[in-house]
Design an enzyme around this catalytic site. Structure first.
Site, PDB file in Angstrom:
ATOM      1  N   GLN A 198      -2.399   2.848   9.978  1.00 49.01           N
ATOM      2  CA  GLN A 198      -1.169   3.002   9.210  1.00 49.01           C
ATOM      3  C   GLN A 198      -0.183   3.824  10.179  1.00 49.01           C
ATOM      4  O   GLN A 198       1.144   3.554  10.098  1.00 49.01           O
ATOM      5  CB  GLN A 198      -1.497   3.515   7.692  1.00 49.01           C
ATOM      6  CG  GLN A 198      -1.848   2.834   6.751  1.00 49.01           C
ATOM      7  CD  GLN A 198      -3.391   2.781   6.528  1.00 49.01           C
ATOM      8  OE1 GLN A 198      -4.161   3.226   7.608  1.00 49.01           O
ATOM      9  NE2 GLN A 198      -4.189   2.583   5.540  1.00 49.01           N
TER      10      GLN A 198
ATOM     11  N   ARG B 167       0.993  -1.171  -0.022  1.00 45.03           N
ATOM     12  CA  ARG B 167       0.112  -0.027   0.054  1.00 45.03           C
ATOM     13  C   ARG B 167       0.739   1.135  -0.018  1.00 45.03           C
ATOM     14  O   ARG B 167       1.915   1.189   0.153  1.00 45.03           O
ATOM     15  CB  ARG B 167      -1.048   0.014   1.158  1.00 45.03           C
ATOM     16  CG  ARG B 167      -0.295  -0.448   2.437  1.00 45.03           C
ATOM     17  CD  ARG B 167      -0.327   0.605   3.571  1.00 45.03           C
ATOM     18  NE  ARG B 167      -0.322   1.806   3.688  1.00 45.03           N
ATOM     19  CZ  ARG B 167       0.582   2.675   3.706  1.00 45.03           C
ATOM     20  NH1 ARG B 167       1.866   2.111   3.719  1.00 45.03           N
ATOM     21  NH2 ARG B 167       0.654   3.608   3.659  1.00 45.03           N
ATOM     22  N   GLY B 168       0.269   2.402  -0.083  1.00 44.05           N
ATOM     23  CA  GLY B 168       0.823   3.585  -0.156  1.00 44.05           C
ATOM     24  C   GLY B 168       0.878   4.115  -1.831  1.00 44.05           C
ATOM     25  O   GLY B 168       1.447   3.000  -2.316  1.00 44.05           O
ATOM     26  N   ALA B 169       0.726   5.219  -2.277  1.00 45.15           N
ATOM     27  CA  ALA B 169       0.880   5.696  -3.500  1.00 45.15           C
ATOM     28  C   ALA B 169       1.900   5.072  -4.403  1.00 45.15           C
ATOM     29  O   ALA B 169       1.749   4.696  -5.321  1.00 45.15           O
ATOM     30  CB  ALA B 169       0.195   7.073  -3.693  1.00 45.15           C
TER      31      ALA B 169
ATOM     32  N   ASP C 255      -2.313  10.979  -2.496  1.00 45.76           N
ATOM     33  CA  ASP C 255      -2.626   9.643  -3.098  1.00 45.76           C
ATOM     34  C   ASP C 255      -2.856  10.170  -4.698  1.00 45.76           C
ATOM     35  O   ASP C 255      -2.991   9.623  -5.495  1.00 45.76           O
ATOM     36  CB  ASP C 255      -3.849   9.100  -2.653  1.00 45.76           C
ATOM     37  CG  ASP C 255      -3.309   8.154  -1.628  1.00 45.76           C
ATOM     38  OD1 ASP C 255      -3.558   8.607  -0.635  1.00 45.76           O
ATOM     39  OD2 ASP C 255      -2.949   6.830  -1.921  1.00 45.76           O
TER      40      ASP C 255
ATOM     41  N   ASN D  70      -5.720  12.258   0.166  1.00 49.57           N
ATOM     42  CA  ASN D  70      -4.895  11.360   1.194  1.00 49.57           C
ATOM     43  C   ASN D  70      -5.680  10.659   1.878  1.00 49.57           C
ATOM     44  O   ASN D  70      -6.957  10.737   2.049  1.00 49.57           O
ATOM     45  CB  ASN D  70      -3.809  12.444   1.760  1.00 49.57           C
ATOM     46  CG  ASN D  70      -2.768  11.728   2.460  1.00 49.57           C
ATOM     47  OD1 ASN D  70      -2.275  10.832   1.633  1.00 49.57           O
ATOM     48  ND2 ASN D  70      -2.474  11.862   3.560  1.00 49.57           N
ATOM     49  N   LYS D  71      -4.985  10.083   2.953  1.00 47.91           N
ATOM     50  CA  LYS D  71      -5.735   9.192   3.586  1.00 47.91           C
ATOM     51  C   LYS D  71      -6.794   9.725   4.581  1.00 47.91           C
ATOM     52  O   LYS D  71      -6.622  10.853   4.971  1.00 47.91           O
ATOM     53  CB  LYS D  71      -4.774   8.348   4.716  1.00 47.91           C
ATOM     54  CG  LYS D  71      -5.191   7.539   6.016  1.00 47.91           C
ATOM     55  CD  LYS D  71      -6.131   6.390   5.104  1.00 47.91           C
ATOM     56  CE  LYS D  71      -5.635   5.503   4.251  1.00 47.91           C
ATOM     57  NZ  LYS D  71      -6.396   4.735   3.737  1.00 47.91           N
TER      58      LYS D  71
ATOM     59  N   ARG E 267      -7.337  -0.593  -7.020  1.00 53.96           N
ATOM     60  CA  ARG E 267      -7.563   0.351  -6.366  1.00 53.96           C
ATOM     61  C   ARG E 267      -8.030   1.764  -7.026  1.00 53.96           C
ATOM     62  O   ARG E 267      -7.004   1.975  -7.923  1.00 53.96           O
ATOM     63  CB  ARG E 267      -6.686   0.685  -4.853  1.00 53.96           C
ATOM     64  CG  ARG E 267      -6.623  -0.487  -4.154  1.00 53.96           C
ATOM     65  CD  ARG E 267      -5.710  -0.184  -2.873  1.00 53.96           C
ATOM     66  NE  ARG E 267      -6.308   0.671  -1.866  1.00 53.96           N
ATOM     67  CZ  ARG E 267      -5.730   1.277  -1.017  1.00 53.96           C
ATOM     68  NH1 ARG E 267      -4.448   1.015  -0.706  1.00 53.96           N
ATOM     69  NH2 ARG E 267      -6.496   1.918  -0.129  1.00 53.96           N
TER      70      ARG E 267
HETATM   71  O1  MRU Z   1      -4.943   3.085   1.954  1.00 60.34           O
HETATM   72  P1  MRU Z   1      -3.280   3.125   2.039  1.00 60.34           P
HETATM   73  O2  MRU Z   1      -2.537   2.676   3.147  1.00 60.34           O
HETATM   74  O3  MRU Z   1      -2.605   2.815   0.630  1.00 60.34           O
HETATM   75  O4  MRU Z   1      -3.196   4.831   2.018  1.00 60.34           O
HETATM   76  C1  MRU Z   1      -2.083   5.672   1.831  1.00 60.34           C
HETATM   77  C2  MRU Z   1      -2.049   6.950   1.977  1.00 60.34           C
HETATM   78  O5  MRU Z   1      -3.151   7.649   1.998  1.00 60.34           O
HETATM   79  C3  MRU Z   1      -0.652   7.548   2.198  1.00 60.34           C
HETATM   80  O6  MRU Z   1      -0.528   8.852   2.931  1.00 60.34           O
HETATM   81  C4  MRU Z   1      -0.450   8.117   0.723  1.00 60.34           C
HETATM   82  O7  MRU Z   1      -0.705   7.019  -0.267  1.00 60.34           O
HETATM   83  C5  MRU Z   1       0.849   8.684   0.465  1.00 60.34           C
HETATM   84  S1  MRU Z   1       2.017   7.335   0.787  1.00 60.34           S
HETATM   85  C6  MRU Z   1       3.500   8.461   0.307  1.00 60.34           C
END
Ligand code: MRU
Length: 363
Positions: free
Chosen positions: A220, A66-68, A261, A271-272, A110
């Site tokens: 997270q 996970r993470g963009a 994201d 973002n999250k 996703r």
């Molecule tokens: O659902 P996730 O854990 O993939 O969400 C991740 C986030 O929202 C991060 O803050 C974002 O992807 C930036 S990662 C460098």
């Protein structure tokens, strides 16, 4: 409040962080993706190797990966796994048709992080460019393209770290920074975006402490960000999401740095979930609020954040088991309007939200 003493910058232990994902050639000649199963952290550091592109999709959907920025490279790697391990080169028309279907399936795993489709598109373009060549060369080119994306990811993060570190207020004993979710090494191939800024600032001697929001519902911040910072040796205090505003009200936070994201053409940033509340609190209490993201997160095809697709996830992430008579709403992301963002830190420099399109050459 119980606190561990600040450590000297030289005590940073970045080598204690694993690469979150890496495409490799196994001894039997198969191409495999090795990734950290982030669901097992912080209690166990489990690395999984797979030759299956469908397993990578599953890892993406279940948040093992996970993470963009990590999703971008994982998407490209999943496509390369298909090319190298599963594709049938006998009929080129059928091959291209299947390649498109595979690419679409991966890109749609996703919806919110635009990096995923960016990574898949990058790998697919290389595939199309070399398709006239013999099978082995097509496979090598796709493998090499992913290795380039891996290296590019870390280089971007280190540049983001340098630009971002220079922005942080210089406080005596170092800045106290708050972050939300995990925009760390785990969310990228290595080093991280928001945490990349913090790692560079710590090496520059300007981090006193990081407050990590736990980031309900998946945690997270609690499971990944706090773990990363503790591994590296940066003083970290874990807080519940509803504690961030009170810290800012007390003047305890010098700056907020988060990841992204998807960033729309007007600078609105997804973002999250929970990032919006942090941004509003920061704006209210005069705390600078920075977004750190590679330019692969910018989507100038969307005029504003209203157009960003927001993933809704299973109710079980919020409460499991659920009880009768209760409904659950679980959007995984929210959109922070550009007006709450002090600056967007990219590998190409720092941009105001209003000028973010310039980072990708659009004026
Ligand atoms: O659902 P996730 O854990 O993939 O969400 C991740 C986030 O929202 C991060 O803050 C974002 O992807 C930036 S990662 C460098």
């Amino acid at each position: 409040m119980a606190q561990t003493p600040p450590q000297k910058p030289s005590a940073l232990s970045l080598e204690r962080l694993p690469k979150s994902l890496e495409l490799l050639k196994a001894d039997d000649g198969q191409v495999v993706l090795r990734y950290v199963d982030q669901r097992q952290l912080p209690y166990e550091l489990v690395q999984v190797s797979t030759a299956s592109w469908q397993q990578v999709i599953d890892a993406i959907v279940t948040l093992a990966v996970r993470g963009a920025p990590a999703l971008g490279v994982a998407g490209a790697a999943a496509f390369a796994l298909w090319v190298c391990n599963d594709a049938c080169f006998a009929d080129k028309d059928a091959l291209v048709c299947k390649a498109r279907a595979v690419a679409d399936e991966i890109a749609n795993a996703r919806p919110t992080a635009v990096n995923l489709s960016w990574g898949v598109t990058a790998a697919f373009q290389v595939f199309e460019e070399v398709l006239a060549q013999p099978e082995e060369q097509v496979k090598s080119a796709c493998f090499d393209a992913v290795k380039e994306l891996e290296a590019h990811d870390e280089a971007c993060n280190r540049a983001i770290g340098a630009y971002g570190s220079a922005l942080l207020p210089c406080a005596e004993g170092g800045a106290t920074v708050l972050t939300h979710c995990n925009a760390g090494s785990l969310a990228t191939v290595f080093y991280g975006t928001a945490l990349g800024v913090i790692y560079t600032a710590a090496m520059d001697g300007n981090i006193a402490r990081v407050y990590a929001d736990e980031t309900r519902p998946v945690g997270q911040g609690a499971r990944l960000t706090a773990w990363e910072l503790a591994q590296v040796g940066i003083p970290v205090t874990l807080i519940c999401d509803n504690m961030a505003a009170s810290l800012m009200a007390k003047g305890e936070i010098d700056a907020v740095v988060v990841g992204a994201d998807r960033i729309a053409a007007n600078g609105d940033t997804a973002n999250k979930i929970g990032t919006l509340s942090v941004a509003i609190a920061a704006h209210t209490f005069g705390v600078p609020f920075y977004v750190a993201a590679p330019t692969s997160t910018i989507d100038v095809t969307l005029a504003s954040g209203d157009e960003i697709p927001i993933e809704e996830r299973a109710s079980s992430e919020v409460l499991d088991p659920l009880y009768a008579g209760v409904d659950i709403y679980n959007p995984a992301f929210d959109v922070t309007p550009a007006r709450f963002i002090s600056g967007i830190i990219t590998e190409k420099g720092v941009f105001s939200p209003a000028s973010i399109a310039q980072a990708v050459g659009v004026s």
